[in-house]
Design a protein around this motif. Structure first.
Motif, PDB file in Angstrom:
ATOM      1  N   GLY A 274       0.582  -1.222   0.064  1.00 34.81           N
ATOM      2  CA  GLY A 274       0.083  -0.069  -0.042  1.00 34.81           C
ATOM      3  C   GLY A 274       0.761   1.290  -0.050  1.00 34.81           C
ATOM      4  N   ASP A 275       0.040   2.378  -0.462  1.00 35.26           N
ATOM      5  CA  ASP A 275       0.904   3.581  -0.565  1.00 35.26           C
ATOM      6  C   ASP A 275       0.137   4.639   0.169  1.00 35.26           C
ATOM      7  N   LEU A 276       0.960   5.361   1.094  1.00 30.88           N
ATOM      8  CA  LEU A 276       0.359   6.459   1.863  1.00 30.88           C
ATOM      9  C   LEU A 276       1.305   7.690   1.669  1.00 30.88           C
ATOM     10  N   LEU A 277       0.363   9.039   1.454  1.00 34.09           N
ATOM     11  CA  LEU A 277       1.169  10.186   0.901  1.00 34.09           C
ATOM     12  C   LEU A 277       0.802  10.946   2.324  1.00 34.09           C
ATOM     13  N   ILE A 278       2.004  11.466   2.889  1.00 35.47           N
ATOM     14  CA  ILE A 278       1.930  12.589   3.890  1.00 35.47           C
ATOM     15  C   ILE A 278       2.285  13.935   3.329  1.00 35.47           C
ATOM     16  N   ASP A 279       1.612  14.848   3.716  1.00 33.96           N
ATOM     17  CA  ASP A 279       2.169  16.261   3.318  1.00 33.96           C
ATOM     18  C   ASP A 279       2.402  16.985   4.872  1.00 33.96           C
ATOM     19  N   VAL A 280       3.529  17.562   4.764  1.00 30.36           N
ATOM     20  CA  VAL A 280       4.004  18.297   6.235  1.00 30.36           C
ATOM     21  C   VAL A 280       4.505  19.496   6.004  1.00 30.36           C
ATOM     22  N   ASP A 281       4.137  20.395   6.998  1.00 33.45           N
ATOM     23  CA  ASP A 281       4.360  21.722   6.853  1.00 33.45           C
ATOM     24  C   ASP A 281       5.312  21.946   8.184  1.00 33.45           C
ATOM     25  N   PRO A 282       6.544  22.419   7.938  1.00 30.84           N
ATOM     26  CA  PRO A 282       7.385  22.591   9.229  1.00 30.84           C
ATOM     27  C   PRO A 282       6.819  23.681  10.288  1.00 30.84           C
ATOM     28  N   HIS A 283       5.905  24.461   9.763  1.00 26.37           N
ATOM     29  CA  HIS A 283       5.555  25.563  10.516  1.00 26.37           C
ATOM     30  C   HIS A 283       4.047  25.345  10.699  1.00 26.37           C
ATOM     31  N   GLY A 284       3.609  24.053  10.672  1.00 27.15           N
ATOM     32  CA  GLY A 284       2.202  23.846  11.210  1.00 27.15           C
ATOM     33  C   GLY A 284       2.146  22.714  12.062  1.00 27.15           C
ATOM     34  N   THR A 285       0.835  22.315  12.628  1.00 24.62           N
ATOM     35  CA  THR A 285       0.856  21.285  13.558  1.00 24.62           C
ATOM     36  C   THR A 285       0.405  19.907  13.213  1.00 24.62           C
ATOM     37  N   ARG A 286      -0.316  20.003  11.930  1.00 24.27           N
ATOM     38  CA  ARG A 286      -0.912  18.877  11.713  1.00 24.27           C
ATOM     39  C   ARG A 286      -0.297  18.096  10.462  1.00 24.27           C
ATOM     40  N   THR A 287      -0.950  16.852  10.186  1.00 24.28           N
ATOM     41  CA  THR A 287      -0.418  16.059   9.122  1.00 24.28           C
ATOM     42  C   THR A 287      -1.384  15.987   8.012  1.00 24.28           C
ATOM     43  N   ARG A 288      -1.410  16.168   6.557  1.00 26.87           N
ATOM     44  CA  ARG A 288      -2.437  15.774   5.784  1.00 26.87           C
ATOM     45  C   ARG A 288      -1.887  14.139   5.401  1.00 26.87           C
ATOM     46  N   VAL A 289      -2.765  13.254   5.308  1.00 28.35           N
ATOM     47  CA  VAL A 289      -2.606  11.964   4.758  1.00 28.35           C
ATOM     48  C   VAL A 289      -3.709  11.567   3.879  1.00 28.35           C
ATOM     49  N   THR A 290      -2.943  11.058   2.551  1.00 28.77           N
ATOM     50  CA  THR A 290      -3.584  11.018   1.402  1.00 28.77           C
ATOM     51  C   THR A 290      -3.584   9.504   0.824  1.00 28.77           C
ATOM     52  N   GLY A 291      -4.924   8.686   0.591  1.00 30.75           N
ATOM     53  CA  GLY A 291      -4.936   7.506   0.031  1.00 30.75           C
ATOM     54  C   GLY A 291      -6.001   7.298  -0.560  1.00 30.75           C
ATOM     55  N   GLY A 292      -6.122   6.102  -1.356  1.00 30.66           N
ATOM     56  CA  GLY A 292      -7.322   5.636  -1.938  1.00 30.66           C
ATOM     57  C   GLY A 292      -8.133   4.476  -1.336  1.00 30.66           C
ATOM     58  N   ALA A 293      -9.246   4.143  -1.578  1.00 36.32           N
ATOM     59  CA  ALA A 293      -9.651   2.845  -1.136  1.00 36.32           C
ATOM     60  C   ALA A 293     -10.844   2.510  -2.104  1.00 36.32           C
ATOM     61  N   VAL A 294     -10.680   0.678  -2.069  1.00 35.00           N
ATOM     62  CA  VAL A 294     -11.514   0.142  -2.936  1.00 35.00           C
ATOM     63  C   VAL A 294     -12.349  -1.027  -2.306  1.00 35.00           C
ATOM     64  N   PRO A 295     -13.790  -1.356  -2.610  1.00 39.82           N
ATOM     65  CA  PRO A 295     -14.284  -2.382  -2.092  1.00 39.82           C
ATOM     66  C   PRO A 295     -13.940  -3.699  -2.294  1.00 39.82           C
ATOM     67  N   ILE A 296     -13.925  -4.417  -1.165  1.00 44.11           N
ATOM     68  CA  ILE A 296     -13.425  -5.930  -1.006  1.00 44.11           C
ATOM     69  C   ILE A 296     -14.790  -6.741  -1.288  1.00 44.11           C
ATOM     70  N   ALA A 297     -14.665  -7.624  -2.125  1.00 44.93           N
ATOM     71  CA  ALA A 297     -15.976  -8.417  -2.577  1.00 44.93           C
ATOM     72  C   ALA A 297     -16.361  -9.332  -1.365  1.00 44.93           C
ATOM     73  N   GLU A 298     -15.443  -9.964  -0.624  1.00 48.10           N
ATOM     74  CA  GLU A 298     -15.659 -10.841   0.399  1.00 48.10           C
ATOM     75  C   GLU A 298     -14.663 -10.568   1.715  1.00 48.10           C
ATOM     76  N   ALA A 299     -15.049 -11.216   2.759  1.00 51.45           N
ATOM     77  CA  ALA A 299     -14.290 -10.851   3.917  1.00 51.45           C
ATOM     78  C   ALA A 299     -12.812 -11.467   3.567  1.00 51.45           C
TER      79      ALA A 299
END
Length: 305
Positions: A274-299
């Protein structure tokens, strides 16, 4: 906050109440990423029922929408592992946000979680896939103590020589606490065979949700693994909450000095990349995390040990 009860609501029609949807987050392939359960109408479920359902699903986390104001696109959410409730879960948030965007259309939503308010932006990319970007609660990070580090290394079967001296051990927070340990080599990261009960006891003692093990391939690319014995699974394949905390860690230790986008590759050693993208601002306090998701047909996916 109101809860939609009408059968015309896109969140409960044609799906029956308390139906568990299954999505894999931080991937566009159902065989990759991190599976999560999603219950879009859990308004009639109490805590015991949600925990039992999460245990039945068996994924590392299931997200439950316990209240909804669809007009305002605001939702109250709780997260449960097979063993316990957690304050925040990143991959289940992404899975839930994608499920909501598929039913309500892309755009901004707000999740009220036990960890705090989590804004999530959803959009459709050029290939038609739905992407979600969550903004974490304020992050923080502090050096791990020698006592914390020694107990964790003993449970992992690692030594201090297995660690990258340029990336100090920290306890980082982005909704939950995670111990961040940087491996000195990709080989060390790949060889994960730890004391399940021993590490679970250490994590319960210090209140950690995962141990976030990373290896730095480059300043913009990290590989990660997340043991999650306190949640009842050996390893989490893609961990959005840890990625949010890791963004705060990178800021705290001075590895991000200008706004940066960091890629985190996780799940390869489990056969669920899997791939996670994080956006970090050195002057901020929060992190933005981006990704997709797809349905799974069965458990499927990780089960309790």
């Amino acid at each position: 906050m109101t809860t939609e009860a009408s059968g015309t609501s896109p969140l409960n029609h044609p799906e029956p109440a308390a139906r568990t949807l299954r999505y894999s987050a931080f991937t566009h392939d159902p065989a990759g990423g991190n599976p999560a359960g999603v219950v879009l109408d859990a308004s009639r479920l109490d805590e015991a029922a949600m925990l039992a359902l999460a245990a039945e699903v068996g994924y590392s986390e299931t997200a439950f929408v316990t209240g909804a104001d669809e007009q305002a696109r605001r939702f109250r959410v709780r997260y449960f592992s097979p063993l316990a409730e957690v304050a925040f879960c990143g991959h289940a948030t992404v899975a839930l946000a994608v499920a909501l965007a598929e039913r309500l259309g892309p755009g901004e939503i707000v999740l009220d979680t036990p960890a705090g308010e989590i804004p999530v932006a959803t959009r459709v990319d050029d290939e038609g896939a739905v992407l979600a970007t969550l903004t974490s609660v304020p992050t923080r990070s502090r050096p791990a103590s020698d006592t914390e580090l020694d107990a964790t290394l003993a449970a992992l079967g690692w030594s201090r020589g297995d660690l990258d001296p340029e990336l100090p051990p920290h306890v980082a927070f982005g909704g939950n606490d995670h111990l961040v340990l940087a491996a000195a080599s990709r080989t060390r990261l790949a060889k994960l065979d730890y004391d399940f009960e021993g590490l679970a006891e250490v994590m319960r003692r210090y209140g950690w949700t995962t141990v976030h093990l990373v290896w730095r391939e480059s300043p913009e690319l990290f590989h990660a693994r997340d043991p999650f014995p306190v949640g009842g699974v050996v390893e989490d394949p893609a961990t959005g909450a840890a990625a949010a905390a890791f963004g705060g860690y990178l800021r705290a230790v001075g590895l991000v000095t200008s706004p940066a986008r960091i890629s985190v590759r996780q799940g390869e050693d489990m056969g669920r990349p899997g791939d996670l993208l994080i956006d970090v601002d050195p002057h901020g306090t929060r992190t933005r995390v981006t990704g997709g998701a797809v349905p799974i047909a069965e458990a499927g996916g990780p089960r309790r040990s």
